[in-house]
Design a protein around this motif. Structure first.
Motif, PDB file in Angstrom:
ATOM      1  N   VAL A  84       0.857  -1.189   0.000  1.00  0.00           N
ATOM      2  CA  VAL A  84       0.000   0.000   0.000  1.00  0.00           C
ATOM      3  C   VAL A  84       0.893   1.240   0.000  1.00  0.00           C
ATOM      4  O   VAL A  84       1.814   1.339   0.817  1.00  0.00           O
ATOM      5  CB  VAL A  84      -0.899   0.043   1.260  1.00  0.00           C
ATOM      6  CG1 VAL A  84      -1.715   1.321   1.305  1.00  0.00           C
ATOM      7  CG2 VAL A  84      -1.810  -1.169   1.330  1.00  0.00           C
ATOM      8  N   VAL A  85       0.631   2.167  -0.906  1.00  0.00           N
ATOM      9  CA  VAL A  85       1.344   3.441  -0.865  1.00  0.00           C
ATOM     10  C   VAL A  85       0.468   4.444  -0.121  1.00  0.00           C
ATOM     11  O   VAL A  85      -0.731   4.565  -0.403  1.00  0.00           O
ATOM     12  CB  VAL A  85       1.682   3.940  -2.290  1.00  0.00           C
ATOM     13  CG1 VAL A  85       2.138   5.391  -2.276  1.00  0.00           C
ATOM     14  CG2 VAL A  85       2.763   3.060  -2.893  1.00  0.00           C
ATOM     15  N   VAL A  86       1.064   5.139   0.867  1.00  0.00           N
ATOM     16  CA  VAL A  86       0.302   6.085   1.677  1.00  0.00           C
ATOM     17  C   VAL A  86       0.685   7.511   1.274  1.00  0.00           C
ATOM     18  O   VAL A  86       1.871   7.813   1.093  1.00  0.00           O
ATOM     19  CB  VAL A  86       0.592   5.868   3.184  1.00  0.00           C
ATOM     20  CG1 VAL A  86      -0.257   6.805   4.040  1.00  0.00           C
ATOM     21  CG2 VAL A  86       0.346   4.421   3.578  1.00  0.00           C
ATOM     22  N   LEU A  87      -0.334   8.357   1.118  1.00  0.00           N
ATOM     23  CA  LEU A  87      -0.099   9.767   0.781  1.00  0.00           C
ATOM     24  C   LEU A  87      -0.436  10.613   1.991  1.00  0.00           C
ATOM     25  O   LEU A  87      -1.528  10.483   2.556  1.00  0.00           O
ATOM     26  CB  LEU A  87      -1.011  10.196  -0.375  1.00  0.00           C
ATOM     27  CG  LEU A  87      -0.966   9.353  -1.652  1.00  0.00           C
ATOM     28  CD1 LEU A  87      -2.051   9.797  -2.616  1.00  0.00           C
ATOM     29  CD2 LEU A  87       0.418   9.472  -2.304  1.00  0.00           C
ATOM     30  N   ALA A  88       0.478  11.507   2.395  1.00  0.00           N
ATOM     31  CA  ALA A  88       0.230  12.327   3.590  1.00  0.00           C
ATOM     32  C   ALA A  88       0.539  13.794   3.317  1.00  0.00           C
ATOM     33  O   ALA A  88       1.413  14.117   2.503  1.00  0.00           O
ATOM     34  CB  ALA A  88       1.089  11.815   4.742  1.00  0.00           C
ATOM     35  N   GLY A  89      -0.190  14.675   3.987  1.00  0.00           N
ATOM     36  CA  GLY A  89       0.049  16.117   3.887  1.00  0.00           C
ATOM     37  C   GLY A  89      -0.708  16.736   2.719  1.00  0.00           C
ATOM     38  O   GLY A  89      -0.909  16.100   1.680  1.00  0.00           O
ATOM     39  N   TYR A  90      -1.129  18.000   2.924  1.00  0.00           N
ATOM     40  CA  TYR A  90      -1.958  18.663   1.906  1.00  0.00           C
ATOM     41  C   TYR A  90      -1.318  18.682   0.527  1.00  0.00           C
ATOM     42  O   TYR A  90      -1.948  18.295  -0.469  1.00  0.00           O
ATOM     43  CB  TYR A  90      -2.276  20.093   2.376  1.00  0.00           C
ATOM     44  CG  TYR A  90      -2.835  20.942   1.257  1.00  0.00           C
ATOM     45  CD1 TYR A  90      -4.076  20.645   0.701  1.00  0.00           C
ATOM     46  CD2 TYR A  90      -2.112  22.017   0.727  1.00  0.00           C
ATOM     47  CE1 TYR A  90      -4.586  21.397  -0.351  1.00  0.00           C
ATOM     48  CE2 TYR A  90      -2.612  22.769  -0.320  1.00  0.00           C
ATOM     49  CZ  TYR A  90      -3.851  22.454  -0.858  1.00  0.00           C
ATOM     50  OH  TYR A  90      -4.342  23.182  -1.899  1.00  0.00           O
ATOM     51  N   LYS A  91      -0.049  19.098   0.444  1.00  0.00           N
ATOM     52  CA  LYS A  91       0.569  19.295  -0.873  1.00  0.00           C
ATOM     53  C   LYS A  91       0.634  17.986  -1.652  1.00  0.00           C
ATOM     54  O   LYS A  91       0.301  17.932  -2.831  1.00  0.00           O
ATOM     55  CB  LYS A  91       1.970  19.910  -0.718  1.00  0.00           C
ATOM     56  CG  LYS A  91       1.861  21.356  -0.299  1.00  0.00           C
ATOM     57  CD  LYS A  91       3.108  22.158  -0.521  1.00  0.00           C
ATOM     58  CE  LYS A  91       2.828  23.635  -0.281  1.00  0.00           C
ATOM     59  NZ  LYS A  91       2.514  23.938   1.135  1.00  0.00           N
ATOM     60  N   THR A  92       1.047  16.925  -0.968  1.00  0.00           N
ATOM     61  CA  THR A  92       1.162  15.621  -1.637  1.00  0.00           C
ATOM     62  C   THR A  92      -0.201  15.087  -2.048  1.00  0.00           C
ATOM     63  O   THR A  92      -0.394  14.615  -3.172  1.00  0.00           O
ATOM     64  CB  THR A  92       1.872  14.625  -0.689  1.00  0.00           C
ATOM     65  OG1 THR A  92       3.193  15.107  -0.508  1.00  0.00           O
ATOM     66  CG2 THR A  92       1.895  13.228  -1.240  1.00  0.00           C
ATOM     67  N   VAL A  93      -1.173  15.170  -1.135  1.00  0.00           N
ATOM     68  CA  VAL A  93      -2.519  14.646  -1.441  1.00  0.00           C
ATOM     69  C   VAL A  93      -3.121  15.404  -2.616  1.00  0.00           C
ATOM     70  O   VAL A  93      -3.664  14.816  -3.558  1.00  0.00           O
ATOM     71  CB  VAL A  93      -3.426  14.724  -0.183  1.00  0.00           C
ATOM     72  CG1 VAL A  93      -4.887  14.477  -0.536  1.00  0.00           C
ATOM     73  CG2 VAL A  93      -2.956  13.714   0.858  1.00  0.00           C
ATOM     74  N   LYS A  94      -2.981  16.726  -2.597  1.00  0.00           N
ATOM     75  CA  LYS A  94      -3.554  17.526  -3.697  1.00  0.00           C
ATOM     76  C   LYS A  94      -2.841  17.180  -5.009  1.00  0.00           C
ATOM     77  O   LYS A  94      -3.487  16.981  -6.040  1.00  0.00           O
ATOM     78  CB  LYS A  94      -3.406  19.012  -3.362  1.00  0.00           C
ATOM     79  CG  LYS A  94      -3.750  19.904  -4.529  1.00  0.00           C
ATOM     80  CD  LYS A  94      -4.669  21.030  -4.151  1.00  0.00           C
ATOM     81  CE  LYS A  94      -5.207  21.741  -5.364  1.00  0.00           C
ATOM     82  NZ  LYS A  94      -4.503  22.978  -5.670  1.00  0.00           N
ATOM     83  N   GLN A  95      -1.524  17.101  -4.953  1.00  0.00           N
ATOM     84  CA  GLN A  95      -0.766  16.792  -6.172  1.00  0.00           C
ATOM     85  C   GLN A  95      -1.193  15.436  -6.749  1.00  0.00           C
ATOM     86  O   GLN A  95      -1.372  15.295  -7.961  1.00  0.00           O
ATOM     87  CB  GLN A  95       0.732  16.769  -5.834  1.00  0.00           C
ATOM     88  CG  GLN A  95       1.609  16.720  -7.067  1.00  0.00           C
ATOM     89  CD  GLN A  95       3.083  16.513  -6.711  1.00  0.00           C
ATOM     90  OE1 GLN A  95       3.456  16.411  -5.546  1.00  0.00           O
ATOM     91  NE2 GLN A  95       3.901  16.441  -7.734  1.00  0.00           N
ATOM     92  N   ALA A  96      -1.400  14.461  -5.871  1.00  0.00           N
ATOM     93  CA  ALA A  96      -1.780  13.124  -6.358  1.00  0.00           C
ATOM     94  C   ALA A  96      -3.219  13.133  -6.889  1.00  0.00           C
ATOM     95  O   ALA A  96      -3.466  12.730  -8.015  1.00  0.00           O
ATOM     96  CB  ALA A  96      -1.637  12.106  -5.229  1.00  0.00           C
ATOM     97  N   LEU A  97      -4.159  13.593  -6.057  1.00  0.00           N
ATOM     98  CA  LEU A  97      -5.584  13.450  -6.429  1.00  0.00           C
ATOM     99  C   LEU A  97      -6.034  14.445  -7.493  1.00  0.00           C
ATOM    100  O   LEU A  97      -6.984  14.171  -8.223  1.00  0.00           O
ATOM    101  CB  LEU A  97      -6.485  13.588  -5.191  1.00  0.00           C
ATOM    102  CG  LEU A  97      -6.313  12.544  -4.094  1.00  0.00           C
ATOM    103  CD1 LEU A  97      -7.408  12.686  -3.046  1.00  0.00           C
ATOM    104  CD2 LEU A  97      -6.327  11.123  -4.642  1.00  0.00           C
ATOM    105  N   VAL A  98      -5.365  15.600  -7.566  1.00  0.00           N
ATOM    106  CA  VAL A  98      -5.815  16.611  -8.533  1.00  0.00           C
ATOM    107  C   VAL A  98      -4.888  16.651  -9.758  1.00  0.00           C
ATOM    108  O   VAL A  98      -5.342  16.483 -10.883  1.00  0.00           O
ATOM    109  CB  VAL A  98      -5.944  17.997  -7.854  1.00  0.00           C
ATOM    110  CG1 VAL A  98      -6.382  19.041  -8.861  1.00  0.00           C
ATOM    111  CG2 VAL A  98      -6.939  17.925  -6.698  1.00  0.00           C
ATOM    112  N   SER A  99      -3.575  16.812  -9.531  1.00  0.00           N
ATOM    113  CA  SER A  99      -2.670  16.906 -10.697  1.00  0.00           C
ATOM    114  C   SER A  99      -2.490  15.558 -11.379  1.00  0.00           C
ATOM    115  O   SER A  99      -2.176  15.501 -12.556  1.00  0.00           O
ATOM    116  CB  SER A  99      -1.313  17.456 -10.281  1.00  0.00           C
ATOM    117  OG  SER A  99      -1.480  18.603  -9.500  1.00  0.00           O
TER     118      SER A  99
END
Ligand code: HEM
Length: 502
Positions: A84-99
């Motif tokens: 499982v890859v875990v995404l943490a923190g606003y910048k990373t989560v936004k970059q993954a889910l939006v960009s």
């Protein structure tokens, strides 16, 4: 209870052995292949068990937050053999889910999710089926007034029922959880079935209760264990309860659908189910084959919307009232603003812009309550290089929403209930980028605008009418805020007084 004696009977033990060998091979294969490209770092896993010993499955949110402090905002864990890859923190989560919306926007259909909807509906589907069912749900919800006055009227009517029910307690302490759940459920019922239910209706009560139990159990440790070793299902009590609840709610929904079908009038679309059935008829008339508009997609979409639209909103409301009792100085300011701007008339959605403090308090309650701290159901739809790391197609992804809503580089005082997070120096309401309780990207909550309308109207109507306090003999400090974990984190069982202000 798991009966281990049964596991070691002849046929089972052979398949067990085969599974174990395959898992070991898979583990060594993935460890070997990961050497070729730089994958996200993480704690060292043990063969087969992965990082299970380092994780508390009940409070995965806390464990993952701690691991992100050591391993960074993109890291790998192993739940048993599952990577499982875990995404943490606003910048990373936004970059993954939006960009990288396309790559990170697929649902991970675990064995449990498959058992629940059998590949139908919206929540646990991908590809063309998901696209069509989500598009249809969004446009029909909009037609039925999501974000419009029809729903506003419906919520206001429900506020009256809710207030009446609270009044029956005459200011004495009571647990408001069930009543709030019925109220929230009635809004989605109105859209789905074209009607509301009395809070005392036993069929409605049972349906809501089954969903509640289901959502709670879906977040349990045994659900995670089942996903790792699905053949254990028949030995896991919680799995059996979940399957029973699904079956009963399925049957109940099929009865409601059959009744609506019988009285279907193409001239008058009463609800979501009518809209679906009419669309289905239209496609049949034009002889379109392989359509997504079949009974199983209807039942499962309704089941998804009913479940996703009830406990989320009800839980957030329950947290909001608990915060008002716990932080009376915030309640004072909300009530002062409501009296000054609205007086005793009914609050409307359009009043929101004149109620900045109240709006800020609702947003802060949602942030602080953090009811979905971990979204444990995304999956990579394709290979990607993300922040310099290679993540393979099909890898499961956990989105740590709590690390966004409590991100120390985004919020001035993340661990304090502080409506000023949403106010500027002049006391005007401000939007905050890191406010993502509904997630973001392709899978962003489909009911966000409905939920926001409900939270605003229910919260303001209740606060106009009642003062929320701790029960006699209990101080504000003693009100416990430790959440009960599950797929949705709810407040601990508690009682509050709703004292009439008139
Ligand atoms: C305070 C209330 C609510 C909160 C905090 C909330 C939060 C969420 C979150 C975090 C997700 C997962 C997004 C992701 O996978 O990235 C989600 C998905 C979803 N929500 Fe909500 N939700 C709320 C209310 C509602 C309501 C009222 C409805 C129904 C109208 C609804 C329907 C859905 C559906 C259908 C999905 C799945 C979307 C998909 O897979 O494409 N939610 N919600």
């Amino acid at each position: 209870m798991i009966m281990f004696e049964d596991l070691f009977q002849s046929t089972t033990s052979v398949s067990l052995l085969v599974v174990l060998v395959l898992l070991v091979l898979q583990f060594f294969y993935s460890s070997f292949s990961s050497k070729q490209q730089r994958e996200p770092p993480g704690p060292k896993p043990f063969p087969l068990l992965g990082n299970l010993f380092q994780l508390d499955l009940k409070r995965l949110d806390i464990c993952l937050l701690n691991l992100s402090k050591t391993h960074g905002s993109v890291f790998t864990i192993y739940l048993g053999p599952k990577k499982v890859v875990v995404l943490a923190g606003y910048k990373t989560v936004k970059q993954a889910l939006v960009s990288h919306a396309e790559e990170f926007g697929e649902r991970d259909i675990t064995p449990l999710f498959h058992d629940i909807n059998k590949g139908n509906g919206i929540l646990f589907t991908n590809g063309d089926r998901w696209k069509e069912m989500r598009r249809f749900a969004l446009s029909t919800l909009r037609d039925f007034g999501m974000g419009k006055s029809l729903t506003e009227e419906r919520i206001i009517e429900e506020c009256h029922h809710l207030i009446k029910s609270f009044e029956q307690n005459e200011g004495k302490a009571f647990n408001n959880s069930q009543t709030l759940t019925y109220a929230a459920s009635n809004i989605i019922s109105g859209i789905m079935f074209g009607r509301r239910f009395e809070y005392t209706d036993p069929v409605f009560q049972a349906m809501v209760e089954r969903d509640r139990e289901l959502i709670h159990l879906m977040g349990s440790a045994s659900a995670q264990i089942y996903n790792m070793l699905p053949w254990l299902g028949p030995f896991i009590k919680n799995w059996k309860t979940m399957m029973k609840n699904i079956k009963e709610n399925n049957e109940e929904l099929k009865c409601i659908i059959a009744d609506l079908k019988e009285s279907l009038n193409p001239e008058m679309c009463r609800c979501f189910i009518d809209a679906f059935l009419m669309h289905k008829l239209k496609l049949e008339e034009s002889e379109i084959k392989d359509s997504q508009y079949h009974e199983e997609n209807l039942v499962n979409s309704v089941m998804n919307l009913f479940a996703a639209g009830t406990d989320t909103t009800a839980n957030t409301l329950q947290w909001s009232l608990l915060y008002m009792a716990k932080y009376p100085h915030v309640q004072d300011q909300v009530q002062e603003e409501l009296i000054r701007v609205i007086g005793s008339r009914q609050v409307r959605v359009e009043d929101r812009k004149y109620l900045p403090y109240t709006d800020a308090a609702i947003h802060e309650a949602q942030r602080f309550a953090n009811i979905v701290p971990v979204i444990s159901s995304h999956r990579m739809s394709q290979d990607v290089i993300f922040q310099g790391y290679f993540i393979k197609k099909g890898t499961s992804v956990f989105v740590l929403l709590s690390s966004v809503l409590y991100d120390e580089s985004e919020w001035e005082s993340p661990h304090t209930f502080n409506p000023s997070h949403f106010l500027d120096k002049e006391g005007r309401f401000i939007r905050r980028d890191a406010f993502l309780p509904f997630s973001a990207g392709r899978r962003v909550c489909l009911g966000e605008s409905l939920a926001r309308m409900e939270l605003f109207l229910f919260f303001t109507s209740l606060l106009q009418r009642f003062r929320f306090t701790a029960p006699p003999g209990v101080t504000e400090d003693e009100l416990d805020l430790t959440p009960v974990p599950g797929l949705i984190f709810s407040p601990p069982p508690h009682e509050l007084c709703a004292v009439s202000r008139h």
